[in-house]
Design a protein around this motif. Structure first.
Motif, PDB file in Angstrom:
ATOM      1  N   VAL A 165       0.817  -1.232  -0.240  1.00 34.38           N
ATOM      2  CA  VAL A 165      -0.021  -0.168  -0.076  1.00 34.38           C
ATOM      3  C   VAL A 165       1.033   1.371   0.057  1.00 34.38           C
ATOM      4  N   SER A 166       1.780   1.216   0.754  1.00 36.80           N
ATOM      5  CA  SER A 166       2.796   2.476   0.870  1.00 36.80           C
ATOM      6  C   SER A 166       3.560   2.792  -0.363  1.00 36.80           C
ATOM      7  N   ALA A 167       3.904   1.726  -0.798  1.00 33.38           N
ATOM      8  CA  ALA A 167       4.600   1.868  -2.472  1.00 33.38           C
ATOM      9  C   ALA A 167       3.850   2.324  -3.290  1.00 33.38           C
ATOM     10  N   VAL A 168       2.465   2.036  -3.460  1.00 29.30           N
ATOM     11  CA  VAL A 168       1.653   2.419  -4.432  1.00 29.30           C
ATOM     12  C   VAL A 168       1.239   3.926  -4.192  1.00 29.30           C
ATOM     13  N   LEU A 169       0.789   4.155  -2.977  1.00 30.95           N
ATOM     14  CA  LEU A 169       0.386   5.417  -2.501  1.00 30.95           C
ATOM     15  C   LEU A 169       1.314   6.551  -2.675  1.00 30.95           C
ATOM     16  N   ALA A 170       2.720   6.191  -2.205  1.00 33.75           N
ATOM     17  CA  ALA A 170       3.675   7.452  -2.126  1.00 33.75           C
ATOM     18  C   ALA A 170       4.616   7.021  -3.286  1.00 33.75           C
ATOM     19  N   GLY A 171       4.333   6.276  -4.274  1.00 30.85           N
ATOM     20  CA  GLY A 171       5.225   6.112  -5.437  1.00 30.85           C
ATOM     21  C   GLY A 171       6.704   5.536  -5.305  1.00 30.85           C
ATOM     22  N   VAL A 172       6.755   4.624  -4.319  1.00 26.38           N
ATOM     23  CA  VAL A 172       8.038   4.156  -3.945  1.00 26.38           C
ATOM     24  C   VAL A 172       8.502   3.267  -5.004  1.00 26.38           C
ATOM     25  N   GLU A 186       8.477  -2.069  13.018  1.00 27.78           N
ATOM     26  CA  GLU A 186       9.082  -1.049  12.294  1.00 27.78           C
ATOM     27  C   GLU A 186       7.979  -0.406  11.500  1.00 27.78           C
ATOM     28  N   SER A 187       8.079   1.137  11.023  1.00 30.64           N
ATOM     29  CA  SER A 187       6.944   1.733  10.449  1.00 30.64           C
ATOM     30  C   SER A 187       7.180   2.249   9.126  1.00 30.64           C
ATOM     31  N   VAL A 188       6.377   2.539   8.270  1.00 31.85           N
ATOM     32  CA  VAL A 188       6.413   3.432   7.312  1.00 31.85           C
ATOM     33  C   VAL A 188       5.494   4.639   7.542  1.00 31.85           C
ATOM     34  N   VAL A 189       6.123   5.679   7.384  1.00 30.63           N
ATOM     35  CA  VAL A 189       5.589   7.216   7.653  1.00 30.63           C
ATOM     36  C   VAL A 189       5.215   7.876   6.711  1.00 30.63           C
ATOM     37  N   LEU A 190       3.715   8.270   6.275  1.00 31.04           N
ATOM     38  CA  LEU A 190       3.165   8.677   5.070  1.00 31.04           C
ATOM     39  C   LEU A 190       2.842  10.376   5.628  1.00 31.04           C
ATOM     40  N   GLY A 196      -4.251  15.157  -2.833  1.00 28.72           N
ATOM     41  CA  GLY A 196      -4.548  13.777  -2.551  1.00 28.72           C
ATOM     42  C   GLY A 196      -3.386  13.002  -2.597  1.00 28.72           C
ATOM     43  N   ARG A 197      -2.245  13.325  -2.662  1.00 27.79           N
ATOM     44  CA  ARG A 197      -0.954  12.238  -2.809  1.00 27.79           C
ATOM     45  C   ARG A 197      -0.343  12.378  -1.538  1.00 27.79           C
ATOM     46  N   TRP A 198       0.576  11.341  -1.429  1.00 27.07           N
ATOM     47  CA  TRP A 198       1.200  11.226  -0.295  1.00 27.07           C
ATOM     48  C   TRP A 198       2.899  11.058  -0.456  1.00 27.07           C
ATOM     49  N   SER A 199       3.689  11.753   0.538  1.00 28.53           N
ATOM     50  CA  SER A 199       4.903  11.587   0.597  1.00 28.53           C
ATOM     51  C   SER A 199       5.381  10.417   1.592  1.00 28.53           C
ATOM     52  N   CYS A 200       6.390   9.737   1.132  1.00 31.10           N
ATOM     53  CA  CYS A 200       7.042   8.476   2.209  1.00 31.10           C
ATOM     54  C   CYS A 200       8.045   9.288   2.875  1.00 31.10           C
TER      55      CYS A 200
END
Length: 231
Positions: A165-172, A186-190, A196-200
């Motif tokens: 989900v994080s990779a898709v939302l934040a373009g990682v 451990e966590s991913v912080v968005l 409506g975009r996200w930055s990781c």
């Protein structure tokens, strides 16, 4: 918008210790170490969150309760539907290398864009996104997009789902997400950004830029056969 979404993997569970593909809720409980990990995570947070939410899985519920207790004895937790782990279907509760390899092979293909591919008797990457992303969207709409909201929200979830989900939302980069597992707690912080975009802003112990060069041993090496494939 200064509030961030902290997607944290649950603490160590008995399923993790057994190396089982334990994905079907409610699943296994936390170990004593897992409870310690949750408390350590809470103590290390740079600022207390305004909310702690969790999936329906027992290990996520228990992790969230430990975090909340450290933050405030009176803090409430919130259960959210749709943010449970990738459902592995016929591979459920298996801990053999063949099952791990089969899961990892499909999961890698999701990160390369083959989201319609399904695990045997289980979910596709698209299925995971279809149930998970709307929950994140609602959190953002209700809280993080409010200009008066300036606190983080912690969501206790699951490693494979968080990474996808994080990779898709934040373009990682998908290669980075494949190679950089999340250890327990451990966590991913968005951080929400415009349109409506996200930055990781954090992935485990790493901060941007997120390169594609792996910091773990290559899959396929004897030492790299994942002892914890869901991370």
């Amino acid at each position: 918008m200064s509030g961030r979404l902290v997607l944290v993997r649950h603490g160590q569970s008995h399923g993790n210790v057994d190396r089982r593909l334990d994905t079907r809720p409610p699943g296994s409980e936390l170990t004593d170490l897992g409870r310690d990990q949750a408390r350590t995570f809470a103590l290390a947070m740079p600022r207390p969150p305004a909310m702690v939410a969790h999936s329906m899985a027992t290990r996520a519920v228990q992790t969230a309760l430990e975090i909340s207790t450290v933050i405030s004895a009176a803090a409430e937790t919130h259960e959210l539907e749709g943010i449970h782990e990738v459902q592995v279907g016929e591979l459920e509760n298996r801990n053999d290398e063949e099952a791990h390899d089969e899961f990892n092979a499909v999961y890698r293909r999701w990160h390369r864009g083959e989201l319609r591919l399904s695990l045997p008797g289980g979910e596709s990457g698209a299925d995971v996104l279809d149930r998970y992303v709307p929950v994140i969207d609602q959190i953002r709409l209700r809280y993080l997009d409010d200009d008066t909201w300036n606190s983080d929200i912690v969501v206790v979830s699951h490693g494979a789902a968080i990474r996808l989900v994080s990779a898709v939302l934040a373009g990682v980069d998908g290669g980075f997400a494949i190679d950089h597992h999340l250890a327990n707690t451990e966590s991913v912080v968005l951080a929400p950004v415009t349109d409506g975009r996200w930055s990781c802003v954090q992935w485990g112990t790493l901060t941007p830029p997120f390169g594609t060069a792996p910091t773990v041993t290559r899959i396929g090496d004897d030492a790299a056969r994942s002892a914890d494939p869901m991370g």
